[in-house]
Design a protein around this motif. Structure first.
Motif, PDB file in Angstrom:
ATOM      1  N   THR A 134       0.816  -1.223   0.000  1.00 41.69           N
ATOM      2  CA  THR A 134       0.000   0.000   0.000  1.00 41.69           C
ATOM      3  C   THR A 134       0.844   1.265   0.000  1.00 41.69           C
ATOM      4  O   THR A 134       0.288   2.361   0.004  1.00 41.69           O
ATOM      5  CB  THR A 134      -0.921   0.033   1.231  1.00 41.69           C
ATOM      6  N   ILE A 135       2.174   1.142  -0.020  1.00 39.18           N
ATOM      7  CA  ILE A 135       3.017   2.321   0.144  1.00 39.18           C
ATOM      8  C   ILE A 135       2.803   3.346  -0.973  1.00 39.18           C
ATOM      9  O   ILE A 135       2.698   4.550  -0.700  1.00 39.18           O
ATOM     10  CB  ILE A 135       4.513   1.917   0.237  1.00 39.18           C
ATOM     11  N   ILE A 136       2.726   2.901  -2.226  1.00 37.66           N
ATOM     12  CA  ILE A 136       2.543   3.853  -3.326  1.00 37.66           C
ATOM     13  C   ILE A 136       1.164   4.510  -3.259  1.00 37.66           C
ATOM     14  O   ILE A 136       1.071   5.750  -3.332  1.00 37.66           O
ATOM     15  CB  ILE A 136       2.752   3.167  -4.691  1.00 37.66           C
ATOM     16  N   PRO A 137       0.055   3.731  -3.105  1.00 34.41           N
ATOM     17  CA  PRO A 137      -1.246   4.398  -2.938  1.00 34.41           C
ATOM     18  C   PRO A 137      -1.277   5.337  -1.731  1.00 34.41           C
ATOM     19  O   PRO A 137      -1.894   6.407  -1.793  1.00 34.41           O
ATOM     20  CB  PRO A 137      -2.218   3.229  -2.751  1.00 34.41           C
ATOM     21  N   ALA A 138      -0.611   4.950  -0.641  1.00 35.00           N
ATOM     22  CA  ALA A 138      -0.592   5.802   0.553  1.00 35.00           C
ATOM     23  C   ALA A 138       0.132   7.114   0.289  1.00 35.00           C
ATOM     24  O   ALA A 138      -0.352   8.193   0.662  1.00 35.00           O
ATOM     25  CB  ALA A 138       0.073   5.057   1.718  1.00 35.00           C
ATOM     26  N   MET A 210       4.548   1.770   5.917  1.00 35.62           N
ATOM     27  CA  MET A 210       6.000   1.626   6.073  1.00 35.62           C
ATOM     28  C   MET A 210       6.386   0.636   7.160  1.00 35.62           C
ATOM     29  O   MET A 210       7.515   0.117   7.158  1.00 35.62           O
ATOM     30  CB  MET A 210       6.627   2.991   6.377  1.00 35.62           C
ATOM     31  N   ALA A 211       5.489   0.396   8.109  1.00 36.42           N
ATOM     32  CA  ALA A 211       5.746  -0.556   9.195  1.00 36.42           C
ATOM     33  C   ALA A 211       4.497  -1.395   9.400  1.00 36.42           C
ATOM     34  O   ALA A 211       3.839  -1.330  10.448  1.00 36.42           O
ATOM     35  CB  ALA A 211       6.146   0.179  10.469  1.00 36.42           C
ATOM     36  N   ALA A 212       4.186  -2.197   8.400  1.00 35.70           N
ATOM     37  CA  ALA A 212       2.906  -2.918   8.366  1.00 35.70           C
ATOM     38  C   ALA A 212       2.778  -3.960   9.466  1.00 35.70           C
ATOM     39  O   ALA A 212       1.659  -4.315   9.856  1.00 35.70           O
ATOM     40  CB  ALA A 212       2.727  -3.580   6.997  1.00 35.70           C
ATOM     41  N   THR A 213       3.899  -4.467   9.973  1.00 35.05           N
ATOM     42  CA  THR A 213       3.827  -5.468  11.035  1.00 35.05           C
ATOM     43  C   THR A 213       3.620  -4.849  12.416  1.00 35.05           C
ATOM     44  O   THR A 213       3.329  -5.560  13.379  1.00 35.05           O
ATOM     45  CB  THR A 213       5.124  -6.304  11.059  1.00 35.05           C
TER      46      THR A 213
END
Length: 243
Positions: A134-138, A210-213
């Motif tokens: 999701t980084i690019i859409p975000a 950036m920190a999905a976990t």
């Protein structure tokens, strides 16, 4: 002429007008991003891993906020004073193309600051990035929302008013927005306000990408940003279409 041809010529006009300042703006963003990632750690005697991760994920968000809510409004205020906004109203093109071409320019200059801040944070602190798909859409949603809101109040307010508001917003974003620290540290009334304003949602969406976990962002944050994006760009287009 097609929309693509119009867009190309408008982008060229906007780029040439700002070309002398774009490198300077990019340098400012790099310095700000490094100041957040590295400089803010000096505020803590022994920063924890959570603190480092908040700073590392907050820096890209603040770069986008500063671009859309500070640098852009200052440029619009200058353009109003010089009569440039009245000039672009005479162009025989769709007003959305004017904003779109200008937006693309601002998106491009944010890339160096975000990239350098992320790489430096990774190698200096190892904050524990877990980059999501999701980084690019975000990044696009946050940047477009910030730029859209910046356009909205810049075109709606007189130059002095928009410049003053931009300074208030950057101060609030750096010191009183839960971007570099958890929301729970703020008083309840300010927490409630941040659930309405877009800054908290920007931070949540960026952290979750950036920190999905470690972090997650609910659908309400994406909806909030979309609403502000539509209000900002929609209001700017309406004002530009005024005779």
């Amino acid at each position: 002429m097609t929309y693509l041809t119009h867009f190309k010529y408008v982008f060229k006009m906007q780029y040439l007008r700002n070309a002398g300042n774009l490198f300077f703006f990019a340098i400012i963003q790099i310095m700000v991003s490094l100041g957040i990632v590295v400089g803010f750690t000096y505020l803590f005697a022994d920063p924890t891993a959570d603190t480092i991760l908040y700073l590392a994920t907050g820096a890209p968000t603040l770069i986008l906020i500063i671009t859309g809510l500070v640098i852009l409004p200052q440029q619009i205020a200058s353009s109003k004073s010089e009569g440039y906004i009245d000039f672009i109203r005479t162009w025989p093109v769709n007003r959305a193309l004017i904003l779109g071409a200008d937006t693309l320019t601002w998106l491009i200059i944010t890339v160096p600051g975000i990239a350098i801040a992320t790489v430096c944070a990774h190698f200096i602190f190892e904050p524990g990035y877990a980059i999501s798909w999701t980084i690019i859409p975000a990044l696009l949603l946050i940047s477009l929302t910030s730029i859209g809101v910046g356009y909205g109040f810049s075109y709606a307010l007189p130059p002095q008013g928009s410049m003053a508001l931009s300074q208030i917003l950057v101060f609030g974003a750096l010191m009183f927005s839960p971007i570099n620290f958890p929301m729970e540290r703020l008083p309840e009334w300010l927490q409630t306000l941040h659930h309405i304003l877009p800054l908290y949602s920007m931070g949540e969406v960026m952290r979750a990408s950036m920190a999905a976990t470690t972090f997650t962002a609910g659908i309400e944050h994406y909806i909030n940003l979309t609403i502000w994006l539509v209000i900002g760009f929609g209001g700017a287009i309406l004002i530009l279409n005024k005779k």
